[in-house]
Design an enzyme around this catalytic site. Structure first.
Site, mmCIF file in Angstrom:
data_model
loop_
_atom_site.group_PDB
_atom_site.id
_atom_site.type_symbol
_atom_site.label_atom_id
_atom_site.label_comp_id
_atom_site.label_asym_id
_atom_site.label_seq_id
_atom_site.Cartn_x
_atom_site.Cartn_y
_atom_site.Cartn_z
ATOM 1 N N GLU A 15 -8.729 -4.082 3.371
ATOM 2 C CA GLU A 15 -7.703 -3.392 2.591
ATOM 3 C C GLU A 15 -6.636 -4.353 2.048
ATOM 4 O O GLU A 15 -6.269 -4.277 0.874
ATOM 5 C CB GLU A 15 -7.057 -2.335 3.467
ATOM 6 N N GLU A 36 -18.137 0.872 10.616
ATOM 7 C CA GLU A 36 -18.576 -0.533 10.744
ATOM 8 C C GLU A 36 -19.156 -0.842 12.111
ATOM 9 O O GLU A 36 -20.019 -1.704 12.240
ATOM 10 C CB GLU A 36 -17.369 -1.471 10.520
ATOM 11 N N ARG A 80 0.869 -1.179 0.000
ATOM 12 C CA ARG A 80 0.000 0.000 0.000
ATOM 13 C C ARG A 80 0.902 1.224 0.000
ATOM 14 O O ARG A 80 1.768 1.363 0.856
ATOM 15 C CB ARG A 80 -0.883 0.012 1.239
#
Ligand code: ADP
Length: 403
Positions: free
Chosen positions: A388, A338, A97
């Site tokens: 992710e 969430e 990432r």
């Protein structure tokens, strides 16, 4: 195929090893590691787990610091009795990432010496994040020579935003110098859009969505047919929503005022990034759980922080809405999105006139991936668990397959 994912942040690192089965990345990783570089002064905490089991500590080497100290952690994947892979060559790819890809990268990209240089050149735009990604790329380059490495950028998803949304009303020469809105959290906004299409059983191309990534950092995206057309973060991840310890958007005149009063640039940076948001207003914590507990105990500034958080979130959802010509779905994701039913309830309150109406029982249940709107509401309100690392592994696979 085995794909290793490295998600390196300023003070922590997460890593996952995924397998592919029939051309798809399995959702449960074979192995995961989480590293907290600031566990205790001068001490790093490394924990690993296999196939979603319980976390166990991994011994740290005392001679090395930072990401270099993680060499034994990664090598344990292909060396020693407990190794999951027969040899390092069993890795098909390593995905990283990378927070900032500037204007150059619109897609996940195979890392070459040039790509590495560009990530380095972009450090001034992401001083807390790009250096960590770069260190991870270099370490794995040493440990796993010859294995393809792929950069998956947080900015890439927003690179097609139209100029009207992407540019600042500043002198155009500044825009030409790269001072424009890049947007972040793109990996999760894109994932949420795809997952929403699956949950709604409709083609992504037909959907108009607003995705809310609410974690320590918070941002929204307006997504038309799978493409980001506007987002709340900008040149840096400081723009937009009120966050855990970041201010989000404020009148730039305040910053000019503080500088004139003699505040240093470093101090201003620290206050806006680390001492503002939920933490600055409440005086308590940047953590939404602490804020909610304090409200229960009657803490007035915690209540104010919550109300401001929701006010700004609603205002900016309104702003995203004006990029669409209808709204099919509103998605909540990230630690707060969430898990916090009170935030979702307050955000969606009295929005029946927009077709947004959530079911209090479904909302209280915080489904991992599910619809919390009433059956007759025009807009589907979804909770989607951020994945992710899985999204990065999937992007790597697409690069390997030349897509
Ligand atoms: P990051 O952006 O660092 O990945 P996360 O997505 O994990 O962070 O989100 C962290 C935020 O999620 C914190 O504000 C935390 O309080 C909040 N959070 C996690 N669980 C809950 C919960 N059960 N209720 C409310 N907030 C929660």
């Amino acid at each position: 195929m085995n794909i290793l994912v490295i998600n390196a942040g300023s003070s922590s690192l997460k890593s996952s090893l995924f397998q592919t089965v029939e051309g798809k990345v399995e959702t449960t990783p074979l192995w995961q590691a989480q590293v907290d570089f600031t566990y205790r002064a001068g001490e790093t905490l490394i924990q690993t787990r296999r196939r979603g089991g319980s976390w166990t500590p991994f011994p740290t080497s005392s001679s090395q610091t930072g990401i270099q100290a993680l060499a034994p952690l990664f090598e344990s994947l292909w060396q020693g009795e407990e190794a999951l892979l027969p040899q390092v060559e069993a890795l098909a790819a390593i995905g990283h990432r990378v927070v900032h890809g500037g204007s150059l990268y619109q897609r996940p990209t195979l890392i070459t010496a040039t790509v590495e240089q560009t990530i380095e050149q972009l450090i001034p735009l992401a001083p807390a994040h790009n250096p960590a990604a770069l260190e991870g790329i270099r370490l794995l380059g040493q440990l796993a020579p010859g294995i393809p490495q792929v950069a998956v950028f947080d900015t890439a998803f927003h690179q097609q935003m139209p100029p009207a949304a992407a540019f600042y009303p500043l002198p155009y020469t500044w825009t030409e110098q790269g001072i424009r809105r890049y947007g972040f959290h793109g990996i999760n906004h894109e994932y949420c859009a795809r997952r929403a299409a699956e949950l709604l059983n409709r083609p992504l191309e037909s959907l108009q969505l607003i995705t809310c990534h609410l974690g320590n950092g918070c941002s929204l995206a307006a997504i038309r047919g799978g493409k980001s057309v506007d987002t709340t973060m900008g040149y840096t991840p400081l723009e937009g929503l009120m966050m855990g310890s970041r201010s989000g958007s404020v009148d730039p005149g305040i910053l000019i005022h503080q500088l004139r009063q003699g505040m240093s640039v470093e101090e201003l940076d620290r206050v806006l990034n680390r001492e503002s948001g939920l933490k600055g207003v409440s005086g308590l914590s940047s953590d939404m759980r602490t804020i909610l507990e304090a409200i229960e105990a009657g803490h007035k500034r915690a209540e104010l922080a919550f109300e401001m958080f929701v006010h700004r979130l609603r205002s900016q959802i309104g702003s995203m809405l004006m990029n669409l010509d209808r709204l099919d779905g509103l998605v909540f994701s990230g630690g707060i999105g969430e898990n916090s039913a009170p935030v979702r309830a307050a955000t969606c309150a009295n929005l029946g006139f927009l077709g947004i109406q959530i079911d209090p029982v479904l909302n209280a249940g915080s489904p991992r991936n599910g619809d919390i709107s009433t059956s007759d509401a025009a807009v589907r309100v979804l909770v989607i668990s951020a994945q992710e690392d899985w999204a990065i592994a999937t992007a790597c696979l697409a690069v390997l397959q030349g897509q």
